[in-house]
Design a protein around this motif. Structure first.
Motif, mmCIF file in Angstrom:
data_model
loop_
_atom_site.group_PDB
_atom_site.id
_atom_site.type_symbol
_atom_site.label_atom_id
_atom_site.label_comp_id
_atom_site.label_asym_id
_atom_site.label_seq_id
_atom_site.Cartn_x
_atom_site.Cartn_y
_atom_site.Cartn_z
ATOM 1 N N VAL A 206 0.824 -1.212 0.000
ATOM 2 C CA VAL A 206 0.000 0.000 0.000
ATOM 3 C C VAL A 206 0.854 1.256 0.000
ATOM 4 C CG1 VAL A 206 -1.862 1.233 1.191
ATOM 5 C CG2 VAL A 206 -1.755 -1.268 1.305
ATOM 6 N N GLU A 207 1.818 1.320 0.914
ATOM 7 C CA GLU A 207 2.632 2.529 1.099
ATOM 8 C C GLU A 207 4.033 2.294 0.532
ATOM 9 O OE1 GLU A 207 2.488 3.331 5.250
ATOM 10 O OE2 GLU A 207 0.330 3.775 5.261
ATOM 11 N N PHE A 208 4.361 3.058 -0.510
ATOM 12 C CA PHE A 208 5.629 2.867 -1.214
ATOM 13 C C PHE A 208 6.650 3.915 -0.791
ATOM 14 C CE2 PHE A 208 2.659 0.415 -3.526
ATOM 15 C CZ PHE A 208 3.364 -0.575 -4.183
ATOM 16 N N GLU A 209 7.909 3.500 -0.757
ATOM 17 C CA GLU A 209 8.975 4.403 -0.330
ATOM 18 C C GLU A 209 9.112 5.568 -1.304
ATOM 19 O OE1 GLU A 209 12.418 1.961 -0.034
ATOM 20 O OE2 GLU A 209 11.674 0.806 1.687
ATOM 21 N N LEU B 296 6.727 5.645 -6.671
ATOM 22 C CA LEU B 296 5.430 5.000 -6.862
ATOM 23 C C LEU B 296 4.437 5.578 -5.869
ATOM 24 C CD1 LEU B 296 6.575 1.277 -7.210
ATOM 25 C CD2 LEU B 296 6.032 2.876 -9.041
ATOM 26 N N SER B 297 3.221 5.831 -6.309
ATOM 27 C CA SER B 297 2.198 6.409 -5.436
ATOM 28 C C SER B 297 1.658 5.351 -4.478
ATOM 29 C CB SER B 297 1.050 6.969 -6.284
ATOM 30 O OG SER B 297 0.450 5.933 -7.043
ATOM 31 N N THR C 106 2.131 -7.158 4.694
ATOM 32 C CA THR C 106 1.877 -5.801 4.209
ATOM 33 C C THR C 106 3.183 -5.052 3.959
ATOM 34 O OG1 THR C 106 -0.185 -5.777 5.482
ATOM 35 C CG2 THR C 106 0.637 -3.655 4.704
ATOM 36 N N ASN C 107 3.184 -4.286 2.858
ATOM 37 C CA ASN C 107 4.289 -3.371 2.531
ATOM 38 C C ASN C 107 5.645 -4.079 2.513
ATOM 39 O OD1 ASN C 107 2.404 -1.297 2.345
ATOM 40 N ND2 ASN C 107 2.673 -0.676 4.478
ATOM 41 N N LEU C 108 5.786 -5.031 1.628
ATOM 42 C CA LEU C 108 7.021 -5.800 1.521
ATOM 43 C C LEU C 108 7.905 -5.262 0.398
ATOM 44 C CD1 LEU C 108 5.875 -9.518 1.920
ATOM 45 C CD2 LEU C 108 6.405 -7.823 3.683
ATOM 46 N N LYS C 109 9.198 -5.227 0.665
ATOM 47 C CA LYS C 109 10.169 -4.919 -0.379
ATOM 48 C C LYS C 109 10.356 -6.147 -1.271
ATOM 49 C CE LYS C 109 12.739 -1.746 2.650
ATOM 50 N NZ LYS C 109 14.053 -1.437 3.267
ATOM 51 N N GLN C 110 11.065 -5.937 -2.376
ATOM 52 C CA GLN C 110 11.273 -7.038 -3.312
ATOM 53 C C GLN C 110 11.854 -8.265 -2.629
ATOM 54 O OE1 GLN C 110 14.844 -7.266 -5.590
ATOM 55 N NE2 GLN C 110 13.732 -7.434 -7.536
ATOM 56 N N VAL D 140 5.230 -7.630 -10.347
ATOM 57 C CA VAL D 140 4.657 -6.796 -9.286
ATOM 58 C C VAL D 140 5.791 -6.139 -8.505
ATOM 59 C CG1 VAL D 140 2.553 -8.165 -9.089
ATOM 60 C CG2 VAL D 140 4.530 -8.752 -7.691
ATOM 61 N N TYR D 141 5.492 -4.975 -7.971
ATOM 62 C CA TYR D 141 6.528 -4.189 -7.305
ATOM 63 C C TYR D 141 6.518 -4.375 -5.793
ATOM 64 C CZ TYR D 141 8.019 -1.494 -11.356
ATOM 65 O OH TYR D 141 8.556 -1.117 -12.565
ATOM 66 N N GLY D 142 7.741 -4.399 -5.224
ATOM 67 C CA GLY D 142 7.897 -4.217 -3.802
ATOM 68 C C GLY D 142 7.808 -2.741 -3.483
ATOM 69 N N VAL D 143 7.649 -2.410 -2.213
ATOM 70 C CA VAL D 143 7.499 -1.007 -1.832
ATOM 71 C C VAL D 143 8.793 -0.230 -2.041
ATOM 72 C CG1 VAL D 143 5.627 -1.474 -0.211
ATOM 73 C CG2 VAL D 143 8.017 -1.549 0.584
ATOM 74 N N ASP D 144 9.900 -0.941 -2.318
ATOM 75 C CA ASP D 144 11.165 -0.260 -2.601
ATOM 76 C C ASP D 144 11.326 0.068 -4.081
ATOM 77 O OD1 ASP D 144 11.344 -2.869 -3.415
ATOM 78 O OD2 ASP D 144 13.308 -3.257 -2.536
#
Length: 434
Positions: free
Chosen positions: A180-183, A188-189, A216-220, A261-265
């Motif tokens: 949900v929340e990206f760095e 990324l929004s 939730t909110n995992l990096k690659q 798919v993207y990680g939050v990083d």
């Protein structure tokens, strides 16, 4: 198969996968009793020629002491003499005589041949053992096939299609990764509304008797670690496994399953790699069991404006004012998928049998998400599962999802078309309380 013959196949696997023409061998291996028709069909379903060759070689190792010699004979019969010589040089005890024109050749004899499978042949004399039975026995039906009707060649009866066993309790594990929340550095929004999707799917799959884990909110790297941990669980008492990815997405180069798919990083994980964690090679306790992947992410950056149809073809449905996309432009060539660079990649990729990947949108296009009610795809998937899981199989329900989502319009203009890559071999019916 004798251990020495297994090692020969393993040492020469690269050459076999690269050069073998498996389609030309099927009839011979079937006629000689090495494989059954069901086994041949499963090998054919492996995918590309290389994938079929790889699975054929792997399955041969399980087919008894005759299999290696029969492979050599079939290679000679189909003019694949180079591969036959390559294998025979390492196995001088196996004698193969190539056929002269219009000449009937005796079946090959192995000298000496340890008789490890007495059901294959009976010993005749002390010196020579025929490795091809005079009369091929009819295979005994397995319990799950004994009520299947024999069908005429070339025809497939719907009532002959089996269903996966789905009565274990719990039915299986379900991993939901909700980004949900990206760095800030990822550019990324944040994905408002994704928590709504996550809550719906968590409740739905718990109702379908799955053990649900939400991350939730995992990096690659954390995504890969979570998938690796799931693959290392003991699934032997389970009937199914589900992975749900809720994140931004992009289009990448691929040779099987598109998208990433993207990680939050801001670092992506290819869908192809995601599925590999749970295939039969990396997760043996899920072999032959359905592995389901639901991807709520964009397949690319293109927006679909649709095409005109007659009014009775469609029931207009307008999306909310806060519709957003999960799109990221296609990765550059430097970011393209290269499985050889991934830590979990193997030189020999396994087959995608018993895998279904359901995408929220067509590869290359954006996927729409309402910040107040969640994504079109997840909202519709949840509703369809709630209303139809007691009566319909998964593939039928996903077709319902496709239809319903295709009726929506974002900002009165943009469309979305979900779809699936389906490698399931049987019907899948979820557990319900109905």
């Amino acid at each position: 198969m004798e251990e020495i013959h297994k090692r020969i196949l393993q040492r020469n696997r690269i050459n076999l996968v690269r050069d073998l023409d498996p389609s030309s061998l099927y009839d011979g291996l079937l006629e000689k009793g090495v494989f059954t028709q069901d086994m041949i069909d499963e090998i054919k379903s492996a995918g590309t020629r290389r994938d079929q060759a790889r699975k054929l070689v792997q399955d041969l190792e399980t087919r008894g002491s005759r299999a290696f010699a029969m492979l050599l004979l079939c290679l000679e019969e189909t003019d694949q003499h180079g591969l036959a010589e390559l294998l025979q040089r390492a196995a001088p005890a196996v004698q193969i005589w190539p056929a002269a024109p219009n000449q009937v050749v005796d079946l090959p004899v192995v000298r000496p041949l340890p008789l490890s499978l007495c059901t294959d042949v009976e010993q005749q004399g002390k010196d020579n053992v025929p490795i091809y039975p005079i009369q091929k026995p009819s295979p005994s039906p397995s319990p799950e096939r004994e009520n299947t009707l024999t069908r005429p060649p070339g025809r497939t009866r719907r009532d002959s299609i089996q269903s996966y066993k789905m009565d274990a309790s719990p039915c299986g594990h379900c991993l939901i990764i909700n980004n949900v929340e990206f760095e800030p550095d990822s550019e990324l929004s944040n994905r408002k509304g994704s928590n709504i999707d996550c809550d719906k799917l968590e409740k739905r799959f718990k109702a379908l008797n799955f053990i649900v884990e939400v991350r939730t909110n995992l990096k690659q790297r954390q995504i890969k670690h979570a998938l690796s941990a799931l693959s290392k669980k003991d699934h032997s008492q389970c009937d199914c496994c589900v992975v749900i990815m809720l994140s931004h997405g992009t289009e990448v180069s691929h040779n099987r399953f598109p998208g990433a798919v993207y990680g939050v990083d801001g670092q992506h994980v290819p869908v192809q790699l995601i599925t590999n964690y749970l295939n039969g090679q990396h997760c043996p306790s899920l072999q032959g069991k359905p592995k389901l992947f639901f991807i709520q992410a964009c397949g690319g950056g293109e927006r679909d404006t649709g095409f005109e149809v007659s009014p009775d073809e469609v029931e207009p449905s307008i999306g909310g004012a806060d519709d957003q996309t999960d799109a990221i432009p296609m990765s550059s060539s430097s970011d393209s998928l290269s499985l050889s660079d991934e830590v979990d990649a193997r030189a020999t990729l396994p087959t995608p049998s018993d895998i279904l990947v359901s995408y929220s949108t067509f590869p290359g296009y954006v996927s729409w998400r309402d910040t107040q009610s969640g994504s079109w795809y997840v909202e519709t998937l949840d509703q369809v599962l709630e209303q139809n899981a007691a009566t319909d199989d998964l593939v039928t329900m996903l077709m319902m999802v496709n239809h319903e989502v295709s009726q929506n319009s974002a900002k009165g203009l943009y469309k979305q078309m979900p779809g699936s890559f389906n490698f399931l071999r049987k019907l899948l019916h979820f557990q319900t309380h109905a």
